[in-house]
Design a protein around this motif. Sequence first.
Motif, PDB file in Angstrom:
ATOM      1  N   GLY A  42     -43.108  15.347 -45.185  1.00  0.00           N
ATOM      2  CA  GLY A  42     -43.927  14.584 -44.273  1.00  0.00           C
ATOM      3  C   GLY A  42     -43.627  14.941 -42.828  1.00  0.00           C
ATOM      4  N   GLY A  43     -44.663  15.024 -41.998  1.00  0.00           N
ATOM      5  CA  GLY A  43     -44.493  15.367 -40.603  1.00  0.00           C
ATOM      6  C   GLY A  43     -44.639  16.837 -40.302  1.00  0.00           C
ATOM      7  N   ASP A  44     -44.632  17.689 -41.338  1.00  0.00           N
ATOM      8  CA  ASP A  44     -44.834  19.125 -41.112  1.00  0.00           C
ATOM      9  C   ASP A  44     -46.229  19.381 -40.558  1.00  0.00           C
ATOM     10  N   LEU A  45     -46.348  20.385 -39.703  1.00  0.00           N
ATOM     11  CA  LEU A  45     -47.651  20.786 -39.190  1.00  0.00           C
ATOM     12  C   LEU A  45     -48.329  21.713 -40.195  1.00  0.00           C
ATOM     13  N   VAL A  46     -49.568  21.399 -40.523  1.00  0.00           N
ATOM     14  CA  VAL A  46     -50.367  22.182 -41.466  1.00  0.00           C
ATOM     15  C   VAL A  46     -51.657  22.569 -40.762  1.00  0.00           C
ATOM     16  N   SER A  47     -52.103  23.797 -40.972  1.00  0.00           N
ATOM     17  CA  SER A  47     -53.330  24.240 -40.301  1.00  0.00           C
ATOM     18  C   SER A  47     -54.552  23.548 -40.896  1.00  0.00           C
ATOM     19  N   LEU A  48     -55.476  23.195 -40.031  1.00  0.00           N
ATOM     20  CA  LEU A  48     -56.727  22.599 -40.501  1.00  0.00           C
ATOM     21  C   LEU A  48     -57.513  23.589 -41.346  1.00  0.00           C
ATOM     22  N   ARG A  61     -65.733  13.628 -39.262  1.00  0.00           N
ATOM     23  CA  ARG A  61     -65.851  12.202 -38.926  1.00  0.00           C
ATOM     24  C   ARG A  61     -64.636  11.425 -39.426  1.00  0.00           C
ATOM     25  N   ILE A  62     -64.218  11.724 -40.651  1.00  0.00           N
ATOM     26  CA  ILE A  62     -63.095  11.004 -41.231  1.00  0.00           C
ATOM     27  C   ILE A  62     -61.782  11.400 -40.559  1.00  0.00           C
ATOM     28  N   LEU A  63     -61.619  12.671 -40.219  1.00  0.00           N
ATOM     29  CA  LEU A  63     -60.426  13.097 -39.491  1.00  0.00           C
ATOM     30  C   LEU A  63     -60.347  12.412 -38.124  1.00  0.00           C
ATOM     31  N   HIS A  64     -61.482  12.315 -37.446  1.00  0.00           N
ATOM     32  CA  HIS A  64     -61.528  11.607 -36.165  1.00  0.00           C
ATOM     33  C   HIS A  64     -61.070  10.163 -36.344  1.00  0.00           C
ATOM     34  N   GLU A  65     -61.590   9.506 -37.370  1.00  0.00           N
ATOM     35  CA  GLU A  65     -61.281   8.098 -37.600  1.00  0.00           C
ATOM     36  C   GLU A  65     -59.812   7.900 -37.964  1.00  0.00           C
ATOM     37  N   MET A  66     -59.287   8.760 -38.828  1.00  0.00           N
ATOM     38  CA  MET A  66     -57.878   8.651 -39.215  1.00  0.00           C
ATOM     39  C   MET A  66     -56.966   8.911 -38.014  1.00  0.00           C
ATOM     40  N   ASP A  67     -57.357   9.845 -37.148  1.00  0.00           N
ATOM     41  CA  ASP A  67     -56.573  10.114 -35.944  1.00  0.00           C
ATOM     42  C   ASP A  67     -56.630   8.918 -34.998  1.00  0.00           C
ATOM     43  N   ARG A  82     -56.912   5.835 -35.821  1.00  0.00           N
ATOM     44  CA  ARG A  82     -56.067   4.783 -36.386  1.00  0.00           C
ATOM     45  C   ARG A  82     -54.595   5.184 -36.434  1.00  0.00           C
ATOM     46  N   ARG A  83     -54.266   6.372 -35.930  1.00  0.00           N
ATOM     47  CA  ARG A  83     -52.903   6.901 -35.921  1.00  0.00           C
ATOM     48  C   ARG A  83     -52.335   7.088 -37.333  1.00  0.00           C
ATOM     49  N   GLU A  84     -53.216   7.328 -38.299  1.00  0.00           N
ATOM     50  CA  GLU A  84     -52.764   7.593 -39.660  1.00  0.00           C
ATOM     51  C   GLU A  84     -52.448   9.072 -39.859  1.00  0.00           C
ATOM     52  N   ILE A  85     -52.998   9.900 -38.976  1.00  0.00           N
ATOM     53  CA  ILE A  85     -52.676  11.329 -38.955  1.00  0.00           C
ATOM     54  C   ILE A  85     -52.470  11.722 -37.496  1.00  0.00           C
ATOM     55  N   HIS A  86     -51.896  12.897 -37.294  1.00  0.00           N
ATOM     56  CA  HIS A  86     -51.750  13.439 -35.943  1.00  0.00           C
ATOM     57  C   HIS A  86     -52.400  14.813 -35.916  1.00  0.00           C
ATOM     58  N   LEU A 122     -54.077  21.805 -35.884  1.00  0.00           N
ATOM     59  CA  LEU A 122     -53.000  21.444 -36.804  1.00  0.00           C
ATOM     60  C   LEU A 122     -53.041  19.955 -37.123  1.00  0.00           C
ATOM     61  N   ILE A 123     -52.606  19.607 -38.314  1.00  0.00           N
ATOM     62  CA  ILE A 123     -52.544  18.221 -38.752  1.00  0.00           C
ATOM     63  C   ILE A 123     -51.158  17.922 -39.302  1.00  0.00           C
ATOM     64  N   SER A 124     -50.680  16.721 -39.044  1.00  0.00           N
ATOM     65  CA  SER A 124     -49.438  16.249 -39.663  1.00  0.00           C
ATOM     66  C   SER A 124     -49.636  14.799 -40.096  1.00  0.00           C
ATOM     67  N   ILE A 125     -48.964  14.418 -41.168  1.00  0.00           N
ATOM     68  CA  ILE A 125     -49.033  13.064 -41.694  1.00  0.00           C
ATOM     69  C   ILE A 125     -47.609  12.605 -41.992  1.00  0.00           C
ATOM     70  N   GLY A 126     -47.265  11.427 -41.507  1.00  0.00           N
ATOM     71  CA  GLY A 126     -45.931  10.889 -41.779  1.00  0.00           C
ATOM     72  C   GLY A 126     -44.886  11.474 -40.860  1.00  0.00           C
ATOM     73  N   ARG A 127     -43.634  11.236 -41.237  1.00  0.00           N
ATOM     74  CA  ARG A 127     -42.504  11.694 -40.429  1.00  0.00           C
ATOM     75  C   ARG A 127     -41.607  12.603 -41.254  1.00  0.00           C
ATOM     76  N   PRO A 128     -40.898  13.524 -40.576  1.00  0.00           N
ATOM     77  CA  PRO A 128     -39.989  14.411 -41.286  1.00  0.00           C
ATOM     78  C   PRO A 128     -38.901  13.623 -42.020  1.00  0.00           C
TER      79      PRO A 128
END
Length: 203
Positions: free
Chosen positions: A134-140, A157-163, A165-169, A197-203
């Motif tokens: 979790g927290g690793d950067l992954v390419s879109l 649209r969903i990526l925008h919304e999740m970002d 809500r701070r559910e993804i970075h 790049l996208i990350s979810i969670g913390r390292p």
Amino acid sequence: MPKELGTAARQALVALMVHVKVASNPELRSRYRFTITREAREELEKAGLITVRKGLRNANFHELTDEGWAVAERELTSPPPAGLTAPWLLHYATLRHIARLSARAGYRLADVYAGPDGVEERIREAYSGLAKQGGDLVSLAALRAKLTDVPRAELDRILHEMDRRREIHLDPDPNRKALTDRAKEAAIAIGGEDKHLISIGRP
């Protein structure tokens, strides 16, 4: 309904049907206070009713196969397993009612239960399959390659919304000069800046 399936396996089918998409035990525990036991998992996997893969921190991710969906739907018209507690009996009764209404309307239960959270869960699943932790950067670009059946506009649209809500970075690639055309095409613009790049969670 295969006669060899035990009560725990039958309950697991119902839980995965209600959850719709890929689910880990922590997700099932958080949402439904239910977990899939090792015995039930092995029973369902051997019967070809679910697929299981390893994710972050060795978590098991379970998903119904097409046959699993068919058996889960038949489960709702079968008598509930013996020895269930009152909440489970009420749950079975409710789902049987939904099954009857769905059949009259010409819907499969997969259509009834699939909702707006489906793509969000698939994004999390795709990320967990690409990231080491979790927290690793992954390419879109890599993420989109896992979700080619989701329309670009819907995924954005969903990526925008999740970002929001701070559910993804979502982050720009710091090495812009090394970006491939594929990475540039996969970028999503937020606040006037392309994010690669996208990350979810913390390292």
